[in-house]
Design a protein around this motif. Structure first.
Motif, PDB file in Angstrom:
ATOM      1  N   SER A   1       4.207  13.802   2.115  1.00  0.00           N
ATOM      2  CA  SER A   1       3.173  12.811   1.732  1.00  0.00           C
ATOM      3  C   SER A   1       2.845  13.184   0.427  1.00  0.00           C
ATOM      4  CB  SER A   1       1.636  13.209   1.915  1.00  0.00           C
ATOM      5  OG  SER A   1       1.366  12.102   1.756  1.00  0.00           O
TER       6      SER A   1
ATOM      7  N   SER B   1      -9.192  -0.927  -4.260  1.00  0.00           N
ATOM      8  CA  SER B   1      -8.087  -0.272  -3.524  1.00  0.00           C
ATOM      9  C   SER B   1      -7.024  -0.866  -4.120  1.00  0.00           C
ATOM     10  CB  SER B   1      -7.415  -0.445  -1.749  1.00  0.00           C
ATOM     11  OG  SER B   1      -7.791  -2.096  -1.519  1.00  0.00           O
TER      12      SER B   1
ATOM     13  N   TYR C   1       0.606  -1.452   0.252  1.00  0.00           N
ATOM     14  CA  TYR C   1      -0.176  -0.038   0.227  1.00  0.00           C
ATOM     15  C   TYR C   1       0.821   1.193  -0.229  1.00  0.00           C
ATOM     16  CZ  TYR C   1      -4.064  -2.646   1.132  1.00  0.00           C
ATOM     17  OH  TYR C   1      -4.588  -3.649   1.453  1.00  0.00           O
TER      18      TYR C   1
ATOM     19  N   LYS D   1      -0.039   4.228   1.578  1.00  0.00           N
ATOM     20  CA  LYS D   1       0.662   4.265   2.756  1.00  0.00           C
ATOM     21  C   LYS D   1       2.345   3.299   3.710  1.00  0.00           C
ATOM     22  CE  LYS D   1      -1.643   5.390   7.160  1.00  0.00           C
ATOM     23  NZ  LYS D   1      -2.029   6.835   6.416  1.00  0.00           N
ATOM     24  N   ASP D   2       2.185   1.778   3.285  1.00  0.00           N
ATOM     25  CA  ASP D   2       3.851   1.506   3.771  1.00  0.00           C
ATOM     26  C   ASP D   2       5.262   2.294   2.744  1.00  0.00           C
ATOM     27  OD1 ASP D   2       1.677   0.051   5.634  1.00  0.00           O
ATOM     28  OD2 ASP D   2       1.623  -1.613   3.822  1.00  0.00           O
TER      29      ASP D   2
ATOM     30  N   GLU E   1       5.270   5.272   2.317  1.00  0.00           N
ATOM     31  CA  GLU E   1       5.604   6.266   2.253  1.00  0.00           C
ATOM     32  C   GLU E   1       6.614   6.426   3.804  1.00  0.00           C
ATOM     33  OE1 GLU E   1       1.957   7.925   4.279  1.00  0.00           O
ATOM     34  OE2 GLU E   1       2.784  10.111   3.789  1.00  0.00           O
TER      35      GLU E   1
ATOM     36  N   TRP F   1      -7.030  11.986   7.382  1.00  0.00           N
ATOM     37  CA  TRP F   1      -7.146  10.345   6.746  1.00  0.00           C
ATOM     38  C   TRP F   1      -5.942  10.286   6.717  1.00  0.00           C
ATOM     39  CZ3 TRP F   1      -9.804   8.843   1.578  1.00  0.00           C
ATOM     40  CH2 TRP F   1      -9.706   7.652   1.622  1.00  0.00           C
ATOM     41  N   MET F   2      -5.370  10.627   5.114  1.00  0.00           N
ATOM     42  CA  MET F   2      -4.345  10.203   4.843  1.00  0.00           C
ATOM     43  C   MET F   2      -3.180   9.642   5.851  1.00  0.00           C
ATOM     44  SD  MET F   2      -4.536  12.082   1.632  1.00  0.00           S
ATOM     45  CE  MET F   2      -2.894  11.079   0.322  1.00  0.00           C
ATOM     46  N   GLU F   3      -2.829  10.539   7.025  1.00  0.00           N
ATOM     47  CA  GLU F   3      -2.097  10.758   7.892  1.00  0.00           C
ATOM     48  C   GLU F   3      -2.448   9.148   9.309  1.00  0.00           C
ATOM     49  OE1 GLU F   3       0.933  11.884   8.104  1.00  0.00           O
ATOM     50  OE2 GLU F   3       1.597  10.983  10.444  1.00  0.00           O
ATOM     51  N   GLU F   4      -3.474   9.567   9.650  1.00  0.00           N
ATOM     52  CA  GLU F   4      -3.614   8.398  10.469  1.00  0.00           C
ATOM     53  C   GLU F   4      -4.540   7.360  10.080  1.00  0.00           C
ATOM     54  OE1 GLU F   4      -2.983   8.301  13.279  1.00  0.00           O
ATOM     55  OE2 GLU F   4      -2.033  11.120  12.923  1.00  0.00           O
ATOM     56  N   GLY F   5      -5.558   7.173   9.142  1.00  0.00           N
ATOM     57  CA  GLY F   5      -6.402   5.743   8.404  1.00  0.00           C
ATOM     58  C   GLY F   5      -5.045   4.443   8.360  1.00  0.00           C
TER      59      GLY F   5
ATOM     60  N   ASN G   1      -5.048   1.375   6.245  1.00  0.00           N
ATOM     61  CA  ASN G   1      -5.153   1.018   4.942  1.00  0.00           C
ATOM     62  C   ASN G   1      -6.271   0.231   5.108  1.00  0.00           C
ATOM     63  OD1 ASN G   1      -2.466   0.543   3.656  1.00  0.00           O
ATOM     64  ND2 ASN G   1      -2.209  -1.023   4.506  1.00  0.00           N
ATOM     65  N   ARG G   2      -7.436   0.936   3.979  1.00  0.00           N
ATOM     66  CA  ARG G   2      -8.338  -0.211   3.742  1.00  0.00           C
ATOM     67  C   ARG G   2      -9.843   0.533   4.942  1.00  0.00           C
ATOM     68  NH1 ARG G   2      -9.694  -3.532  -0.442  1.00  0.00           N
ATOM     69  NH2 ARG G   2     -10.660  -4.403   1.076  1.00  0.00           N
TER      70      ARG G   2
END
Lengths: 77, 472
Positions: free
Chosen positions: A38, A62, A21, A23-24, A26, B404-408, B410-411
């Motif tokens: 980001s 996703s 993902y 996020k991972d 990042e 949301w992008m910071e704390e959310g 995955n999924r």
């Protein structure tokens, strides 16, 4: 930007899973480059996709990233 | 307000774009259709055609026959794609499990969404649907189409895809169902270069924003939904096509609280048109409704005799906050108690109209997942003006996204994140004070707590001084 791209590629080749993902990715980049924002990471990832180094992997709901050539890279037939 | 395009709009002419002749488009008779059998046995699907409602099976059979009768060089993917799709569906009915493989790396250059990979896991049996990718096409504002555009779109999809499409998916896009990988880039090229048409969102992207027709056709619209959706679609192109969110994110725009696009039930961020002044009342028209000169509900229920219109029973007693009454033959409204249920306005549209000081209510956190429970949006911003270029709204959106992008995880959808952290935390992040309207039901979800710094004197107090005034 080049530093971020390098960090992304490092993570993409060394991560346990071949698809990951945003996020991972990042988090991994920010571990090496704590000041990386980001938005900059996203821009660098987009550039890598456009250069053909990274690929998107979408389930429809996703989206994940992966390194081209690692794991599933062709149509899963 | 007329649409102010961001760039010149291309005029699509079907006569210049068309691929098929009229004879090719009408290449079978109803008699032939009656006797037509697809190449697989599909007894359960045949059964679906027998119900009272139009069936997708009947439509798919028409398309299958149409493709059977087209010349082989008039389609770029297999002719029997529709027949194989129906055959595989019958197999899934027989076995009680799906045979679609989900997801993959397919897409078009530069886009991280808009194409969803689908493959059959029994391709040796159904080779024409070995690939059956979905393409999402960004629908037009308010879903107004020119037939030149629609016919051109259908020709393109017949030629390079299965010819099966869905108008529209639940996000709002036009969904092209089923093509092969090698057709994706040519379809994308023709959509963007010839038809001046973009793809929609899928995956961890901003999904294609959708809206009701708003001020273009509806007297209740408090905001220009089509303009707002058009502006935000253009402004957030990067978020729509290049995925970097933890999961999907949906905007939907309802022009009034009647909510024709059901944004409150489906969008992570719902924009609902409202007013902050008083409902406009035409007392003469109220009298005319009472006297029977004007039919209630715009005549929507006139198919049956419901008796004489009774304003007390049909409007006043049905007001959820009981904020209406008759006085001296006039309808009175305590506007500060109105919850925008829209019932009275819908029953007596010629007598009651929304106020003139209009804007949006913003609600956050709805989701309608298939596997887990659905959740409605929670009111966050009771009122905000919504006028171009919508900078106040963009500022709000970006604050929410940043958190949301910071704390959310995955999924994790925004609504789930708010539940995990509490509404109180969410309000702190976006810088809004809590308000009673945000509480779903008083005392049942007491998620707003006082903080020490908000209380005069903090948590410490002089108990002796207190007892001097309050005996045990």
């Amino acid at each position: 930007m080049e530093d971020i791209k390098k960090a992304i590629l490092e993570f993409a080749s060394d991560s346990k899973k071949s698809k990951f993902y945003f996020k991972d990715m990042e988090k991994a980049v920010q571990k090496l480059l704590p000041d990386a924002k980001s938005r900059e990471i996203k821009k660098a990832a987009t550039e890598l996709v456009n250069e053909g180094t990274l690929i998107y992997f979408s389930t429809g709901s996703s989206t994940m990233y992966g390194l081209k050539g690692r794991g599933i890279t062709e149509d899963p037939e | 307000m007329a649409l102010d395009p961001k760039r010149p709009q291309k005029e699509i002419k079907y006569e210049e774009m068309r691929i098929y002749s009229d004879e090719e488009l009408r290449n079978y008779t109803e008699e032939e259709l009656k006797n037509f059998k697809i190449k697989h046995d599909i007894p359960d699907l045949d059964e679906l055609e027998k119900g009272p409602w139009p069936s997708f099976v009947a439509d798919a059979k028409r398309e299958a026959l149409h493709r059977r009768k087209l010349a082989p060089d008039r389609m770029l993917i297999e002719r029997d794609v529709v027949e194989d799709m129906l055959g595989q569906l019958q197999l899934s009915f027989d076995e009680g499990e799906t045979h679609w493989k989900h997801g993959g790396i397919v897409g078009v250059f530069g886009y991280g969404g808009g194409v969803i990979g689908r493959y059959s896991d029994v391709p040796e049996k159904y080779p024409s649907i070995a690939h059956f990718h979905t393409i999402r096409v960004n629908q037009t504002g308010g879903k107004f189409y020119d037939t030149n555009f629609l016919k051109s779109l259908c020709d393109l999809w017949e030629y390079r895809g299965s010819g099966l499409l869905n108008m529209h998916g639940s996000t709002g896009d036009i969904i092209f169902l089923g093509t092969f990988t090698e057709q994706l880039e040519p379809i994308f090229f023709e959509l963007t270069h010839e038809l001046d048409q973009d793809l929609g969102g899928s995956g961890s992207n901003l999904r294609t924003p959708s809206e009701c027709m708003g001020k273009s056709r509806c007297e209740w619209a408090c905001i220009d939904t089509m303009d707002m959706s058009y502006e935000l679609t253009n402004y957030y192109q990067d978020e729509l096509h290049r995925p970097a969110f933890p999961y999907k994110f949906k905007f939907k725009f309802d022009g009034c609280p009647n909510g024709c696009v059901a944004s409150i039930a489906r969008a992570d961020m719902s924009f609902i048109g409202t007013w902050r002044d008083d409902i406009r009342v035409d007392q003469e028209a109220v009298k005319a409704y009472i006297g029977g000169e004007i039919i209630p509900n715009g005549g929507a229920h006139k198919g049956r005799d419901w008796g004489k219109f009774d304003i007390q029973k049909e409007v006043i007693e049905l007001c959820p906050t009981q904020c209406m009454w008759m006085e001296g033959g006039k309808l009175q409204i305590d506007n500060k108690e109105c919850t925008r249920c829209m019932h009275c306005l819908s029953v007596m549209p010629r007598a009651l109209r929304p106020g003139t000081d209009t804007g949006v209510s913003i609600l956050c956190g709805a989701k309608a997942p298939i596997l887990e429970g659905a959740q409605m949006s929670t009111l966050i911003v009771p009122f905000m003006k919504a006028e171009p270029p919508y900078d106040n709204i963009k500022e709000f959106i970006e604050k929410v996204w940043e958190w949301w992008m910071e704390e959310g995880k995955n999924r994790e959808r925004l609504g789930e994140l708010i539940q995990r952290y509490s509404l109180q935390k969410f309000l702190e992040v976006i810088g809004l004070p809590p308000a009673p309207q945000m509480v779903k039901a008083p005392r049942s979800n007491p998620y707003i707590f006082w903080k020490e710094e908000d209380v005069p004197g903090g948590w410490t107090r002089d108990i002796k001084e207190y007892r001097a005034r309050h005996k045990r």
